[in-house]
Design a protein around this motif. Structure first.
Motif, mmCIF file in Angstrom:
data_model
loop_
_atom_site.group_PDB
_atom_site.id
_atom_site.type_symbol
_atom_site.label_atom_id
_atom_site.label_comp_id
_atom_site.label_asym_id
_atom_site.label_seq_id
_atom_site.Cartn_x
_atom_site.Cartn_y
_atom_site.Cartn_z
ATOM 1 N N GLY A 1 0.842 -1.198 0.000
ATOM 2 C CA GLY A 1 0.000 0.000 0.000
ATOM 3 C C GLY A 1 0.871 1.239 0.000
ATOM 4 N N GLY A 2 0.322 2.325 0.496
ATOM 5 C CA GLY A 2 1.075 3.563 0.553
ATOM 6 C C GLY A 2 1.126 4.268 -0.787
ATOM 7 N N ALA A 3 1.633 5.496 -0.752
ATOM 8 C CA ALA A 3 1.669 6.310 -1.962
ATOM 9 C C ALA A 3 3.073 6.454 -2.524
ATOM 10 C CB ALA A 3 1.101 7.701 -1.660
ATOM 11 N N GLY A 4 4.105 6.296 -1.678
ATOM 12 C CA GLY A 4 5.461 6.526 -2.163
ATOM 13 C C GLY A 4 5.657 7.949 -2.631
ATOM 14 N N SER A 5 5.130 8.903 -1.850
ATOM 15 C CA SER A 5 5.105 10.297 -2.299
ATOM 16 C C SER A 5 6.503 10.880 -2.497
ATOM 17 C CB SER A 5 4.321 11.149 -1.300
ATOM 18 O OG SER A 5 4.850 11.017 0.014
ATOM 19 N N ARG A 6 7.512 10.333 -1.827
ATOM 20 C CA ARG A 6 8.875 10.854 -1.979
ATOM 21 C C ARG A 6 9.517 10.392 -3.283
ATOM 22 N NH1 ARG A 6 11.176 9.013 3.769
ATOM 23 N NH2 ARG A 6 9.902 7.221 3.165
ATOM 24 N N LEU A 7 8.842 9.490 -4.005
ATOM 25 C CA LEU A 7 9.359 9.032 -5.296
ATOM 26 C C LEU A 7 8.473 9.494 -6.461
ATOM 27 C CD1 LEU A 7 10.561 5.445 -4.347
ATOM 28 C CD2 LEU A 7 11.956 7.458 -4.778
ATOM 29 N N TRP A 8 7.700 10.559 -6.243
ATOM 30 C CA TRP A 8 6.991 11.206 -7.337
ATOM 31 C C TRP A 8 8.054 11.806 -8.271
ATOM 32 C CZ3 TRP A 8 6.720 16.065 -9.452
ATOM 33 C CH2 TRP A 8 5.656 16.289 -10.333
ATOM 34 N N PRO A 9 7.881 11.810 -9.603
ATOM 35 C CA PRO A 9 6.655 11.549 -10.356
ATOM 36 C C PRO A 9 6.510 10.118 -10.879
ATOM 37 C CG PRO A 9 8.244 12.595 -11.797
ATOM 38 C CD PRO A 9 8.902 12.485 -10.443
ATOM 39 N N VAL A 10 7.449 9.213 -10.585
ATOM 40 C CA VAL A 10 7.265 7.834 -11.021
ATOM 41 C C VAL A 10 6.203 7.157 -10.162
ATOM 42 C CG1 VAL A 10 8.363 5.576 -11.263
ATOM 43 C CG2 VAL A 10 9.569 7.634 -11.994
ATOM 44 N N SER A 11 6.250 7.399 -8.856
ATOM 45 C CA SER A 11 5.246 6.839 -7.967
ATOM 46 C C SER A 11 4.006 7.736 -7.948
ATOM 47 C CB SER A 11 5.819 6.706 -6.552
ATOM 48 O OG SER A 11 4.882 6.158 -5.669
ATOM 49 N N ARG A 12 2.842 7.136 -8.149
ATOM 50 C CA ARG A 12 1.557 7.852 -8.099
ATOM 51 C C ARG A 12 0.603 7.044 -7.224
ATOM 52 N NH1 ARG A 12 1.548 11.216 -13.032
ATOM 53 N NH2 ARG A 12 3.789 11.420 -13.474
ATOM 54 N N GLU A 13 -0.534 7.606 -6.890
ATOM 55 C CA GLU A 13 -1.479 6.914 -6.012
ATOM 56 C C GLU A 13 -1.889 5.562 -6.575
ATOM 57 O OE1 GLU A 13 -5.826 8.058 -5.276
ATOM 58 O OE2 GLU A 13 -4.826 8.796 -3.473
ATOM 59 N N LEU A 14 -2.120 5.470 -7.890
ATOM 60 C CA LEU A 14 -2.509 4.208 -8.508
ATOM 61 C C LEU A 14 -1.335 3.508 -9.192
ATOM 62 C CD1 LEU A 14 -6.071 4.982 -9.911
ATOM 63 C CD2 LEU A 14 -5.422 3.884 -7.772
ATOM 64 N N HIS A 15 -0.135 3.982 -8.929
ATOM 65 C CA HIS A 15 1.093 3.296 -9.344
ATOM 66 C C HIS A 15 2.132 3.586 -8.258
ATOM 67 C CE1 HIS A 15 3.930 1.456 -12.197
ATOM 68 N NE2 HIS A 15 4.796 2.358 -11.763
ATOM 69 N N LEU B 1 5.655 18.209 -3.015
ATOM 70 C CA LEU B 1 5.052 18.417 -4.333
ATOM 71 C C LEU B 1 3.849 17.501 -4.509
ATOM 72 C CD1 LEU B 1 8.231 18.598 -6.610
ATOM 73 C CD2 LEU B 1 6.896 20.502 -5.700
ATOM 74 N N TYR B 2 4.021 16.235 -4.124
ATOM 75 C CA TYR B 2 2.928 15.270 -4.216
ATOM 76 C C TYR B 2 1.724 15.752 -3.409
ATOM 77 C CZ TYR B 2 0.467 10.802 -3.578
ATOM 78 O OH TYR B 2 -0.478 9.812 -3.529
ATOM 79 N N GLU B 3 1.979 16.186 -2.194
ATOM 80 C CA GLU B 3 0.873 16.623 -1.324
ATOM 81 C C GLU B 3 0.168 17.850 -1.893
ATOM 82 O OE1 GLU B 3 3.062 17.147 2.229
ATOM 83 O OE2 GLU B 3 3.144 14.996 2.706
ATOM 84 N N GLU B 4 0.939 18.765 -2.511
ATOM 85 C CA GLU B 4 0.314 19.950 -3.105
ATOM 86 C C GLU B 4 -0.537 19.573 -4.313
ATOM 87 O OE1 GLU B 4 1.576 24.353 -4.838
ATOM 88 O OE2 GLU B 4 2.934 23.228 -3.527
ATOM 89 N N LEU B 5 -0.037 18.660 -5.153
ATOM 90 C CA LEU B 5 -0.818 18.196 -6.303
ATOM 91 C C LEU B 5 -2.103 17.529 -5.842
ATOM 92 C CD1 LEU B 5 2.066 16.713 -8.461
ATOM 93 C CD2 LEU B 5 0.656 18.692 -9.071
ATOM 94 N N LYS B 6 -2.002 16.711 -4.796
ATOM 95 C CA LYS B 6 -3.192 16.040 -4.269
ATOM 96 C C LYS B 6 -4.172 17.055 -3.698
ATOM 97 C CE LYS B 6 -4.623 12.217 -1.293
ATOM 98 N NZ LYS B 6 -4.169 11.098 -0.412
ATOM 99 N N GLY B 7 -3.628 18.071 -3.033
ATOM 100 C CA GLY B 7 -4.490 19.079 -2.423
ATOM 101 C C GLY B 7 -5.332 19.842 -3.425
ATOM 102 N N VAL B 8 -4.776 20.075 -4.623
ATOM 103 C CA VAL B 8 -5.528 20.819 -5.642
ATOM 104 C C VAL B 8 -6.242 19.884 -6.611
ATOM 105 C CG1 VAL B 8 -3.988 22.794 -5.470
ATOM 106 C CG2 VAL B 8 -3.526 21.020 -7.186
ATOM 107 N N GLY B 9 -6.115 18.571 -6.409
ATOM 108 C CA GLY B 9 -6.818 17.610 -7.258
ATOM 109 C C GLY B 9 -6.206 17.413 -8.630
ATOM 110 N N HIS B 10 -4.910 17.697 -8.781
ATOM 111 C CA HIS B 10 -4.248 17.511 -10.071
ATOM 112 C C HIS B 10 -4.031 16.020 -10.324
ATOM 113 C CE1 HIS B 10 -1.397 17.874 -13.350
ATOM 114 N NE2 HIS B 10 -1.533 19.188 -13.345
#
Length: 497
Positions: free
Chosen positions: A17-31, A354-363
């Motif tokens: 599980g988890g989001a792997g937010s520190r490995l954005w942009p390769v890691s995404r919520e559904l990847h 960056l991941y959290e900001e993108l999630k916050g604005v629904g990008h």
């Protein structure tokens, strides 16, 4: 080297599980992070599966994951199962949303205890960790199994080789846990390293199913009772070498969101630790992942194609495009088809912001890649604009999209490779290479691949609204009927979902 007891039932349990937010942009919520592939072509999840399935005497691997990741996880396992001898079966517990590790551990103890008996040993593994010392890992598991058989709740402590501030620590005396310690300051981490009494907390555990159930009864009774209700009320599917429990959102919503460390390990009097040197890393940043690649004479590490001039101490990853750099130092550059990351290597941990900001604005870039994997295959958005969208669709052999209808868009389908069985209104017919069909808005339609090779198609959408939530599902192989009703907990992201 400690050998495993052949009389004990050992069930590796992978938490995916988890989001792997520190490995954005390769890691995404559904990847998320477990699906990131390393240089050898295997994902972290595949390596975790093989690590558990190839242990001596293992007959089943349990995986606990989000429902949205289930089919993708199956595909990952299927691709490496030829490396596993002896017919190891698979079981899955599917959560509708995340509830931290206490819920997952409780579910594993209840499920494995019911299936194999409460003396069965549960080995909890993370899907996104890397372990390079296979022999050391097997030896550590054997020692942990021995301790677990005596009624201990065992954690794996990693011998530190640096003053790391990103990990929790365990203060230990032999196999006895003296104290769990939160992530320390740099000065304190240096003291831990110098003192030799502290280990990194790896987040891996080993215990008898019955022992964990009794500890939950004592220290976290609400976690146990709510998860037990989920197990008893789960939708169940079984087949040859396969078991699946799917928790309902209504019951799972009542489960407390606690970590197993907080709920049990910090409170129990039965904690034990196995100190090990197994080549462990949680791959917690791009800097850590970059360190897995060989360095050139200027300490640059490249995964993909790059042209470097007067460049030093950089990590560059690009799967598709050539990256050129001039006169830069100490950078992380990660290029994907729809997002580019450029970061100071010293700030690698801050990528999650960056991941959290993108999630916050629904990008959408926090959630999906341009290529999106689905139970039946995958689709890639090639281009989109006002009133049109072009996709490349790949349907696996035997794959079948839902019988569905769109209110606001029409679709043109062109077969590029393979054969398609198409339902278009009242007509059902086959399309071969270079043939096409038009699906008007309001028409019921379905796409299937009856062939033995992948079906590759181009889909051109046109209309006033092209959102993935413009869908009415009538029939579906993957349990997703219900349109865009978010209360169902099912996958509701459109016909390519």
């Amino acid at each position: 080297m400690t050998e495993m007891n052949p009389n004990l039932t050992l069930v590796p349990t992978i938490l995916c599980g988890g989001a792997g937010s520190r490995l954005w942009p390769v890691s995404r919520e559904l990847h998320p992070k477990p699906f990131i592939r390393l240089a050898d072509g295997e994902s972290l999840l595949q390596k975790s599966y093989l690590r558990g399935a190839q242990l001596p005497g293992v007959k089943e691997v349990l995986t606990i994951t989000n429902r949205d990741l289930f089919f993708k996880t199956e595909d990952e396992f299927r691709a490496v199962q030829s490396q596993v001898e002896g017919g190891v079966s698979s079981s899955f517990i599917l959560e509708p949303f995340g509830r931290n590790t206490a819920a997952a551990v409780a579910a594993s103890a209840l499920h494995i205890g019911d299936k194999f008996g409460e003396d069965a040993i549960v080995l909890v593994l993370a899907a996104d960790h890397l372990i390079t010392n296979r022999a050391g890992f097997e030896s550590a598991v054997a020692e942990a199994t021995r301790l677990a058989a005596t009624g201990k709740l065992v954690t794996f402590g990693i011998k530190p080789d640096a003053p790391e501030t990103g990990y929790g620590y365990i203060e230990a005396q032999g196999s006895r846990v003296l104290k769990f310690v939160e992530k320390p300051s740099l000065d304190m981490a240096r003291e831990y390293l110098k003192g030799g009494k502290h280990l990194w907390n790896s987040g891996m555990f080993c215990f008898r199913a019955g022992t964990m159930i009794r500890e939950l009864e004592q220290h976290a009774p609400t976690v146990l009772s709510t998860v037990r209700a989920c197990v008893e009320g789960a939708r169940k599917a079984e087949g040859a070498g396969f078991t699946q429990l799917e928790f309902t959102p209504e019951l799972f919503d009542a489960v407390p969101e606690d970590s197993i460390d907080y709920a049990i390990m910090e409170k129990t009097e039965n904690a034990a630790v196995v100190s090990c040197d197994i080549g462990w890393s949680d791959i917690g940043s791009w800097a850590a992942l970059g360190d897995l690649s060989p360095a050139d004479d200027e300490n640059n590490r490249v995964d993909g194609e790059a042209l470097l001039h007067d460049t030093h101490n950089c990590y560059i990853k690009s799967d598709e495009r050539l990256v050129g750099t001039v006169g830069v130092d100490n950078l992380i550059i990660v290029d994907t088809p729809d997002a580019l990351l450029v970061a100071d290597k010293r700030r690698a941990q801050d990528v999650k912001k960056l991941y959290e900001e993108l999630k916050g604005v629904g990008h959408e870039a926090y959630r999906l890649h341009r290529t999106v994997h689905r139970p039946w295959g995958a689709y890639t958005v090639l281009e989109e604009g006002d009133r049109f969208k072009i996709k490349r669709i790949v349907v696996k052999s035997g794959g079948r999209l839902s019988l569905q209808m769109h209110h606001h868009r029409s679709e043109h389908w062109i077969v590029v490779v393979g054969m398609a069985r198409v339902t278009n209104g009242d007509n059902v017919f086959l399309l071969n290479n270079n043939e096409s069909t038009f699906i008007p808005a309001g028409h019921m339609h379905r796409l299937e691949n009856p062939g033995v090779i992948d079906l590759v198609m181009i889909e051109v959408q046109s209309g006033d609204y092209l959102g993935e939530d413009d869908i009415v599902r009538v029939e579906d192989n993957y349990g997703r009927c219900g349109g865009s009703d978010q209360s169902t907990g099912l996958d509701t992201t459109g016909d390519e979902a």
